[in-house]
Motif scaffolding. Sequence first.
Motif, PDB file in Angstrom:
ATOM      1  N   LEU B 138      -7.614  -0.198   1.965  1.00 27.65           N
ATOM      2  CA  LEU B 138      -6.803   0.460   0.945  1.00 27.65           C
ATOM      3  C   LEU B 138      -5.608   1.051   1.673  1.00 27.65           C
ATOM      4  CD1 LEU B 138      -6.606   1.201  -2.046  1.00 27.65           C
ATOM      5  CD2 LEU B 138      -7.541   3.416  -1.448  1.00 27.65           C
ATOM      6  N   LEU B 145      -3.898   3.318  -8.102  1.00 26.40           N
ATOM      7  CA  LEU B 145      -4.096   4.099  -9.323  1.00 26.40           C
ATOM      8  C   LEU B 145      -5.342   4.969  -9.229  1.00 26.40           C
ATOM      9  CD1 LEU B 145      -3.093   1.428 -11.973  1.00 26.40           C
ATOM     10  CD2 LEU B 145      -1.682   3.194 -10.926  1.00 26.40           C
ATOM     11  N   ASP B 153     -10.019   0.677 -11.035  1.00 25.25           N
ATOM     12  CA  ASP B 153     -11.285   0.065 -10.597  1.00 25.25           C
ATOM     13  C   ASP B 153     -11.256  -1.447 -10.449  1.00 25.25           C
ATOM     14  OD1 ASP B 153     -12.132   2.627 -10.927  1.00 25.25           O
ATOM     15  OD2 ASP B 153     -13.695   2.192 -12.404  1.00 25.25           O
ATOM     16  N   CYS B 155     -10.072  -3.649  -8.272  1.00 29.85           N
ATOM     17  CA  CYS B 155     -10.478  -4.239  -6.993  1.00 29.85           C
ATOM     18  C   CYS B 155     -11.999  -4.134  -6.827  1.00 29.85           C
ATOM     19  CB  CYS B 155      -9.751  -3.567  -5.839  1.00 29.85           C
ATOM     20  SG  CYS B 155      -9.924  -1.776  -5.818  1.00 29.85           S
ATOM     21  N   PRO B 184     -11.615   3.878  -3.970  1.00 32.63           N
ATOM     22  CA  PRO B 184     -12.216   2.620  -3.518  1.00 32.63           C
ATOM     23  C   PRO B 184     -12.395   2.688  -1.994  1.00 32.63           C
ATOM     24  CG  PRO B 184     -10.148   2.262  -4.731  1.00 32.63           C
ATOM     25  CD  PRO B 184     -10.226   3.712  -4.401  1.00 32.63           C
ATOM     26  N   VAL B 202      -3.738  -4.381  -9.488  1.00 35.43           N
ATOM     27  CA  VAL B 202      -2.882  -4.433 -10.676  1.00 35.43           C
ATOM     28  C   VAL B 202      -1.434  -4.068 -10.399  1.00 35.43           C
ATOM     29  CG1 VAL B 202      -4.808  -3.920 -12.188  1.00 35.43           C
ATOM     30  CG2 VAL B 202      -3.423  -2.041 -11.270  1.00 35.43           C
ATOM     31  N   ILE B 209      -4.343  -2.591  -1.930  1.00 35.55           N
ATOM     32  CA  ILE B 209      -5.459  -2.916  -1.043  1.00 35.55           C
ATOM     33  C   ILE B 209      -5.184  -4.301  -0.465  1.00 35.55           C
ATOM     34  CG2 ILE B 209      -6.907  -3.896  -2.894  1.00 35.55           C
ATOM     35  CD1 ILE B 209      -9.313  -2.583  -1.451  1.00 35.55           C
TER      36      ILE B 209
HETATM   37  S1  SF4 Z   1      -6.806  -2.579  -8.006  1.00 35.26           S
HETATM   38 FE1  SF4 Z   1      -5.192  -1.688  -6.777  1.00 35.26          FE
HETATM   39  S2  SF4 Z   1      -4.536   0.088  -7.955  1.00 35.26           S
HETATM   40 FE2  SF4 Z   1      -6.501  -0.546  -8.810  1.00 35.26          FE
HETATM   41  S3  SF4 Z   1      -7.968   0.712  -7.731  1.00 35.26           S
HETATM   42 FE3  SF4 Z   1      -7.825  -1.192  -6.586  1.00 35.26          FE
HETATM   43  S4  SF4 Z   1      -6.252  -0.827  -5.037  1.00 35.26           S
HETATM   44 FE4  SF4 Z   1      -6.079   0.816  -6.541  1.00 35.26          FE
END
Ligand code: SF4
Lengths: 307, 288
Positions: B138, B145, B153, B155, B184, B202, B209
Amino acid sequence: MSEKTALPVGQEAIRDKGWWMAHRFLILRRVAQAFFLGLFLLGPWFGIWWVKGNLAGSLTFDVLPLTDPFVLVQGLVAQHWPEMTAIIGALIVGVVYALIGGRVYCSWVCPINPVTDAAHWLHDRLGLAKGWQPKRGTRYWVLGMVLVVSALTGTIAWEFVNPISMLHRGLIFGMGFAWTFVLAVFLFDLVVSRRGWCGHLCPVGAFYGLLGHGSILRVSAVKRSECDDCMDCFAVCPEMHVITPALRGADEDTPIILSPDCSNCGRCVDVCAPDVFKFTTRFDTTPAPARAVRRNKQRQPEASRAA
Amino acid sequence: MSAAPKRNATPTSRRRFLQDAARAAGACAVAGMALGKLATDARALPAQAIRPPGALPEEDFLAACIRCGLCVRDCPYDTLKLAELGIEGPATGTPYFTARDIPCEMCDDIPCVVACPTGALDHGLTNIDDADMGLAVLIDEEHCLNALGLRCDVCYRVCPVIDKAITLERRHNERSGAHAIFMPIVHSDHCTGCGKCEKSCVLPGEAAIKVLPRRVAMAEAADHYKLGWEDRNPMVDDIIDLPDRLPGPGTDNLAAPGGYLPDGMPDPSMDGGFTPSFELPGTGGAGQ
Ligand code: SF4
Ligand code: SF4
Ligand code: SF4
Ligand code: SF4
Ligand code: SF4
């Protein structure tokens, strides 16, 4: 020098044998080159996956593995012991070329051959000087250098620069700037050194030449007594030094071209009007008397049509 | 004709031969060094070019991979590509993937490894969960977010090794004071480096990440570090040991069996009594 040497190369052959007989091995060779490249392109272009991979390693009809033995040897000196598939593939390729002539790879399969042939054609057209001509053994030095670098760096060293794989892989998997290597070879052959790349430097050709040292399939100057000194074979042969011992040999010398540098391209067979040359095996013992005439004459310098 | 020079090998021709050989050797040395430089440079694999599952360590990989592309052909998701000269960073013609474009879907039968004729992709890898293509990190907590206190969430949800490779760790949200942050967290012993998380992040553009090669993503604990809550034994062999002190005045073990009274005499009440069998110099008695 015979007055016939003034004729454009191959004119006599076309006149005496017809256009097809004077070009058949050249045409067959181009067809073979296109065929082998086409097999690899069927997949990516038309989705027909008969052959996957490239010249370094491939899988045909999902059963026949083929591996470039030179690449594998570099991997071995770089101390990687490959899986059985690659070893079997290299053995198959190695045995085939050991039988039909190692440098058959150069003239019938290698995608760089049309490039250097084109450079040579243009070179002739422009009437350029032959330029730098490296010593006969240079390619073996390059071959040794590649193996040493592979061992010292622990990598398959030639694949970082090999224009053959740059072009072949580039066409099949995506070129990037790999075409620069191909252009470099073309320009090298055109302006720096006539027939310089395939004829003097390429370590892949050197490796395959060694591999085919005892190959069965050979060209023989069996009707050498009928040679009329037109010198066309020397003019078209990419490795003209291989012809002399066979063509100009005495009665007791074999008419068979035994040099590992001969690529079995068959161009000498094409252009010879009296059909001095033919494909045969190295065991062919057909008697081939040397030329009776011109014993008293000064011998031609072997490469009189070279430039 | 060609045999002529050999027959009359004069000192001159021999000297010329030696000169030619020396010149060729010199030229080869120069060319060899250039080639060697290329070969060693090629080891600097860019951080975001991920090798296929089972790929040998980079220095072994370049000795093994013949750049045939059979792994590329057998990947059902078109994940893998062969590097093109001057466009992508890895050694020209070697296979890799970019997680943000197409991640590895972690096929159960690992067709890419099966297809590899040389073992550049190690045939010993039979369970894709053991793959080690890299490690997700990460990398941007300022934009993730979840790290900001929202519930994305994504990932975590897409991870094929969900709840092992990646978990959501509940933390107090200092900013709001009243909410939780679900961070995460990637666990190196389960993450395969498949890149599904990076692909799915997203955020527009770069992912928060990212899969990185382990050599970049992981630090190494020093040999003698111990996590006290995992290992109650504070000893580290050969480095930290209990002090070798004799019991006696000035030590904290006077009450121990065989201890000493303040005047240096053995405690007679002690069961079995104890008399040191030696004397330390200059103390006039036992003890220190
Ligand atoms: S998908 Fe990206 S923004 Fe969403 S929790 Fe995972 S690392 Fe963070
Ligand atoms: S001798 Fe004939 S077959 Fe051999 S390389 Fe020369 S032209 Fe080709
Ligand atoms: S495991 Fe499957 S998706 Fe991943 S690289 Fe190999 S073939 Fe492609
Ligand atoms: S199949 Fe193996 S040898 Fe061929 S490109 Fe892939 S990793 Fe390299
Ligand atoms: S790279 Fe991401 S999705 Fe793949 S195993 Fe690791 S944490 Fe899970």
